[in-house]
Enzyme design. Structure first.
Site, PDB file in Angstrom:
ATOM      1  CB  CYS A  86      -0.780  -0.037   1.399  1.00  0.00           C
ATOM      2  SG  CYS A  86      -1.963   1.315   1.158  1.00  0.00           S
ATOM      3  CE1 TYR A 385     -25.281   7.662   9.123  1.00  0.00           C
ATOM      4  CE2 TYR A 385     -24.673   5.658   8.286  1.00  0.00           C
ATOM      5  CZ  TYR A 385     -24.194   6.946   8.664  1.00  0.00           C
ATOM      6  OH  TYR A 385     -22.758   7.266   8.933  1.00  0.00           O
ATOM      7  CB  THR A 387     -30.684   4.280   4.464  1.00  0.00           C
ATOM      8  OG1 THR A 387     -29.555   4.135   4.727  1.00  0.00           O
ATOM      9  CG2 THR A 387     -31.554   5.585   5.417  1.00  0.00           C
ATOM     10  CD  GLU A 461     -26.895   2.758   1.408  1.00  0.00           C
ATOM     11  OE1 GLU A 461     -26.906   2.656   0.406  1.00  0.00           O
ATOM     12  OE2 GLU A 461     -27.647   2.404   2.261  1.00  0.00           O
TER      13      GLU A 461
END
Ligand SMILES: CC(C)C[C@H](N)C(=O)O
Length: 490
Positions: A86, A385, A387, A461
């Site tokens: 990385c 959330y 959702t 999300e």
């Protein structure tokens, strides 16, 4: 400058018992210490409730009281990130290392560091790829003889190493490597957002507004006054508010839309179908026998080993500018289910769990770090959330639990009371592949992988899923590390 932030206000059900006594507590966020709001922390800032805990933990382990000297801390960050190739993190911490007065000769590689520091490299390697191979003898070797480590130092090192292994997963899975490292690897579009503005409105989610311009991304400072954020009871997903957003960045926007406009779930199930499955599962009453639960776990573990996510052709050679930090590059993840004759058992959470064992041990050996880690894990595990891809008032706990437990299953960890049948109901194959690759071979994540999973979900999300990957993985490594510390001590 200090801001009081609600601490345990929204930890969800799981944490309620443990934290009953401290529920009204607040912590003070020292803004002067949070000087390194780089891209990673900005993207994490999509989720302010988690963001605080992440930053506080990272600041504590890098800059707070602890047994290891500064140069060791930064160097451990470098060699942990290098295990996953990385460059983004390696470069960043090389710079920090020098800024902190580190000896530049160490940056020539593992051959130029003190013998004591070199001696922990095996633990770095094992923890990163096959933590189940860690033995108390590894710890014993370090803590005996000349240049030996104290147990507290070993624990500090393990906390740092596992933090940066997992952070590498996050960096790659969010596609954050392209911009800074200048190296070519197949990565995602520009990172999307800085800290989300709090919102109390319930306006429909607007994907276009979740994208920030490069300019605002580089200059923006998260707005800490806004860290009330969404909560379990009706908060909206980040990106749904009306924060100042540089949505004019055409490139970033197009990048996002390229994802958003794909036909829903070509490779999986639609959000509606997923919600239906979650509903059915939560209504299910039938009890499973212990044997059945165990065989369902094994089935998921076996299927994971069969996932072709990580074909050898996909392997990426260690970039030459990182290879001096890497020893035994061929030592990589191996499927737990294929561990062969090594006589290694599944790690059972009922025998050694974070809550009952890991937390207190790590706290004891490295002052207070357990509390930081614990709050961070809980924040990641409980974040919601309510959702899902723009649909509101959804109980997503089953989906999130399946993701968390699946990640730990990849490392051979079994939550005994969990029915892994739910993993197969809720996580489609491409998502499992993405998760497995992000955990075990993060450097191989491609734009295609990212785009082909969870296509109906918002970018925020997806970041949410990525931060669960980071934290469940971090916890898995620490569980193995701390169990061996405990074995060594007893
Ligand atoms: C990963 C996402 C599906 C999580 C979801 N947006 C929630 O609030 O719980």
């Amino acid at each position: 400058m200090y801001y009081a932030v609600d601490y345990y206000a929204d930890m969800g059900q799981i944490s309620q018992d443990c934290f009953a006594a401290t529920k009204t507590g607040t912590f003070e966020l020292d803004m002067d210490e949070l000087d390194d709001l780089d891209q990673v922390t900005q993207v994490i800032g999509y989720h302010p409730q988690f963001h605080d805990h992440f930053l506080r933990t990272q600041n504590f382990i890098m800059k707070g009281d602890g047994p290891l000297p500064n140069d060791y801390r930064y160097y451990l960050a470098i060699i942990a990130a290098a295990r996953h190739q990385c460059p983004y993190l390696v470069k960043r911490y090389e710079k920090e290392f020098i800024n902190q007065g580190g000896d530049s000769a160490w940056l020539d590689g593992l051959d130029f560091i003190p013998a004591k520091l070199r001696a922990i490299y095996d633990i770095n390697k094992i923890l990163a790829h096959r933590p189940w191979l860690l033995r108390k003898e590894h710890i014993e070797r370090l803590t005996k003889g000349k240049n030996s480590w104290s147990l507290s130092e070993v624990v500090h090192a393990m906390v740092l190493l596992s933090h940066f292994h997992s952070l590498s997963s996050f960096v790659f899975s969010c596609g954050l490597t392209q911009k800074l490292d200048g190296l070519s690897s197949p990565k995602l579009k520009s990172p999307p957002a800085v800290v989300a503005s709090p919102t109390t409105t319930n306006t429909p989610l607007d994907p276009q507004k979740t994208v920030l311009s490069e300019i605002s991304l580089n200059n923006a400072k998260p707005d800490y006054n806004s860290q009330t954020a969404a909560n379990n009871n009706g908060g909206a997903e980040p990106g749904s508010g009306n924060a100042t957003r540089g949505a004019s960045d055409a490139a970033a926007l197009n990048g996002y839309l390229a994802t958003a406009q794909q036909p829903p779930q070509q490779h999986g199930i639609s959000v509606e179908a997923l919600m239906e499955r979650m509903k059915v599962l939560s209504q299910k009453q039938d009890e499973c026998s212990e044997a059945e639960l165990s065989s369902r776990f094994q089935k998921v573990e076996q299927q994971t080993a069969e996932l072709a996510a990580v074909t050898p052709e996909a392997a990426v050679a260690v970039p030459t500018n990182l290879s001096h930090y890497v020893d035994d590059a061929n030592f990589i993840y191996q499927d737990f289910a294929r561990r062969g004759t090594e006589n290694i058992n599944t790690f059972r959470i009922q025998d050694y769990s974070w809550e009952d064992h890991g937390y207190s041990l790590v706290d004891r050996l490295y002052n207070d770090v357990g509390t930081f880690l614990d709050a961070k894990f809980r924040a990641a595990y409980n974040l919601t959330y309510c959702t899902m891809g723009g649909i509101k008032n959804v109980d997503t706990s089953k989906f999130r639990r399946a993701i968390w437990n699946y990640i730990q299953c990849i490392y051979g960890i079994r939550h005994d009371d969990y029915d892994y049948g739910e993993v197969n109901q809720l996580l489609v194959r491409p998502l499992k592949m993405f998760i497995k690759t992000a955990c075990c071979f993060p450097e191989r994540i491609t734009t295609k992988d990212y785009d082909s999973v969870l296509v109906e979900l918002q970018d925020s999300e997806k970041v949410h899923v990525n931060l669960m990957i980071m934290e469940a993985r971090n916890q898995a490594e620490l569980l193995y590390a701390l169990r061996e510390i405990m074995r060594y001590m007893t």
